[in-house]
Design a protein around this motif. Structure first.
Motif, PDB file in Angstrom:
ATOM      1  N   ASP A 240       0.822  -1.225   0.000  1.00 37.35           N
ATOM      2  CA  ASP A 240       0.000   0.000   0.000  1.00 37.35           C
ATOM      3  C   ASP A 240       0.854   1.274   0.000  1.00 37.35           C
ATOM      4  O   ASP A 240       0.539   2.241   0.697  1.00 37.35           O
ATOM      5  CB  ASP A 240      -0.971   0.013   1.194  1.00 37.35           C
TER       6      ASP A 240
ATOM      7  N   GLU B  10       1.841   3.838  -2.637  1.00 35.90           N
ATOM      8  CA  GLU B  10       1.581   4.243  -4.021  1.00 35.90           C
ATOM      9  C   GLU B  10       2.300   5.525  -4.405  1.00 35.90           C
ATOM     10  O   GLU B  10       2.530   5.764  -5.601  1.00 35.90           O
ATOM     11  CB  GLU B  10       0.077   4.412  -4.240  1.00 35.90           C
TER      12      GLU B  10
ATOM     13  N   PRO C 238       4.890   8.901  -8.014  1.00 37.57           N
ATOM     14  CA  PRO C 238       4.267   7.565  -7.951  1.00 37.57           C
ATOM     15  C   PRO C 238       5.322   6.494  -7.659  1.00 37.57           C
ATOM     16  O   PRO C 238       6.488   6.615  -8.069  1.00 37.57           O
ATOM     17  CB  PRO C 238       3.670   7.386  -9.351  1.00 37.57           C
TER      18      PRO C 238
ATOM     19  N   SER D 277       5.970   2.229  -7.733  1.00 34.25           N
ATOM     20  CA  SER D 277       5.533   0.890  -8.112  1.00 34.25           C
ATOM     21  C   SER D 277       6.475  -0.127  -7.477  1.00 34.25           C
ATOM     22  O   SER D 277       7.679   0.107  -7.374  1.00 34.25           O
ATOM     23  CB  SER D 277       5.523   0.724  -9.635  1.00 34.25           C
TER      24      SER D 277
END
Length: 418
Positions: free
Chosen positions: A73, A75, A85, A87
């Motif tokens: 969680d 992000e 962002p 990943s």
């Protein structure tokens, strides 16, 4: 090794598994009842009795649930004042571990940040227990982490996994990442991380990391022994082999693998602070009845993580207990990896930082600092030891004092040795 895996805990794991299955109908009923008394269309839902029934059903469902590995969680993070962002991707994988990379989408012009490999403990909880550590590192570091695999999910065909394999895994990851890497070992992996780097230095490998940072690690458990250390020494390795090793029951993928079950480790964690856990669950019931959603959500978030546990292979667990907590082989100069004695005095190129919590009841004060004595040939300019006042074991790597007091010192140490 006769009778290995058939001690007192062997039928206990099978009973645990059968009990979980047998409770499925009751859990389903509790879930349905909770939904019924929680529904706004039910006039009783706004009454004290309705809220109490709903709260009791949720408590029962949570108490009998098997908690899966939590999601990361993560992000987004903030890099140079801008939202970036994130990943999560696996960049290295073996049967018992994956190395994850938290890939930040930063501007092309952004200067590369120091690369940090976080070695998560393989001691019952998943690597997501270090979510707060990772989140704190991300704004200024390129973060990787070891994501250890639940042993009950690894088929017997994949073979064994012991402390020697653990050390080999670390060496393999460091070879992939390259020499411009900083290693952060949290608690249990302190010993195998130090051994891995000692082996690499002894072999004059090019890919040794820039620095090694040890947090609350049991390098020398003869110093300030805690209850954990005393229990291990008192009982001896044969007691652990007879009483806490069992075989993974059907229908798990690791069926018949010898393991130290996660639920036994969790029982040990809980029993050390039982009053605090009972009080927390009592407060959860009150929060649910009173409609205090924020407090209830905070409780759920913490315990969804805390109650998610994984099994450890028996050979890794027993070898760790024996060599680290009972016989203290590394500080005695007797630790052997693949038949060769490990010599931390070979470490010369790697900077060393050790961090301890003043109130740590798992790893006593001085146990981590002992790494400096063993690594006798690291220049003084590349050493640092820090004790954080007012925190226990968990507070060394998570929480406000970690973010505000420990992390800045660690980040400065990384930059100074990058």
């Amino acid at each position: 090794m006769e009778g290995f895996g058939m001690g007192l805990s062997s039928p206990l794991y099978w009973f645990y598994e059968m009990t979980h299955v047998a409770l499925n109908p009751s859990r389903a009923l509790a879930h349905a009842t909770h939904a019924f008394f929680k529904s706004p269309s039910n006039p009783v839902s706004s009454t004290t009795i309705g809220k109490s029934i709903s709260a009791a059903c949720e408590m029962f469902e949570r108490a009998t649930r098997r908690y899966a590995q939590p999601e990361w969680d993560i992000e987004h993070t903030v890099v140079e004042g801008r939202l970036a962002p994130v990943s999560v991707e696996a960049v290295w994988e073996r049967p018992f571990c994956r190395m994850l990379h938290f890939d930040r989408q930063v501007a092309i012009t952004h200067k590369p940040d120091p690369r940090v490999l976080v070695i998560a403990p393989m001691s019952g909880h998943y690597a997501t227990l270090l979510r707060g550590t990772v989140e704190a590192l991300l704004p200024d570091h390129d973060v990787y982490i070891t994501d250890w695999i639940d042993a009950r999910m690894v088929p017997m065909s994949e073979g064994r996994f012991d402390l020697d394999d653990y050390i080999d895994y670390i060496i393999g990851m460091l070879r992939l990442l390259g020499s411009d890497t900083h290693v952060l070992a949290v608690c249990q992996p302190g010993v195998p991380a130090l051994c891995a780097i000692s082996v690499m230095e002894a072999n004059e490998e090019a890919h040794v990391p820039e620095s090694l940072m040890l947090m609350g690690s049991p390098i020398d458990t003869r110093i300030s022994p805690t209850q954990v250390n005393q229990v291990a020494e008192k009982r001896g390795i044969d007691w652990f082999r007879r009483n806490v090793i069992t075989k993974v029951p059907f229908p798990n993928p690791g069926f018949m693998r010898d393991v130290y079950p996660g639920f036994l480790q969790l029982n040990g964690f809980m029993s050390m602070n039982l009053d605090r856990h009972l009080e927390a669950h009592s407060k959860l019931f009150q929060h649910l009845v009173e409609g205090d959603g924020d407090s209830a959500a905070a409780h759920r978030k913490f315990y969804d993580e805390y109650l998610a546990v994984m099994d450890l292979t028996a050979e890794f667990y027993l070898q760790t207990v024996d060599s680290v907590f009972i016989r203290q082989l590394l500080p005695k100069g007797e630790f052997v990896h693949r038949g060769i004695r490990v010599d931390p005095s070979k470490v010369k190129r790697v900077a060393l930082m050790t961090m301890e919590g003043e109130q740590d009841d798992i790893t006593g004060l001085g146990q981590t600092q002992a790494a400096h004595t063993l690594c006798s040939n690291i220049p003084e300019a590349k050493r640092l030891h820090y004790v954080q006042p007012g925190v226990g074991h968990y507070g060394v790597f998570n929480g406000s004092r970690f973010r505000n007091e420990i992390l800045p010192r660690m980040a400065a140490f990384i930059r100074a040795n990058d």
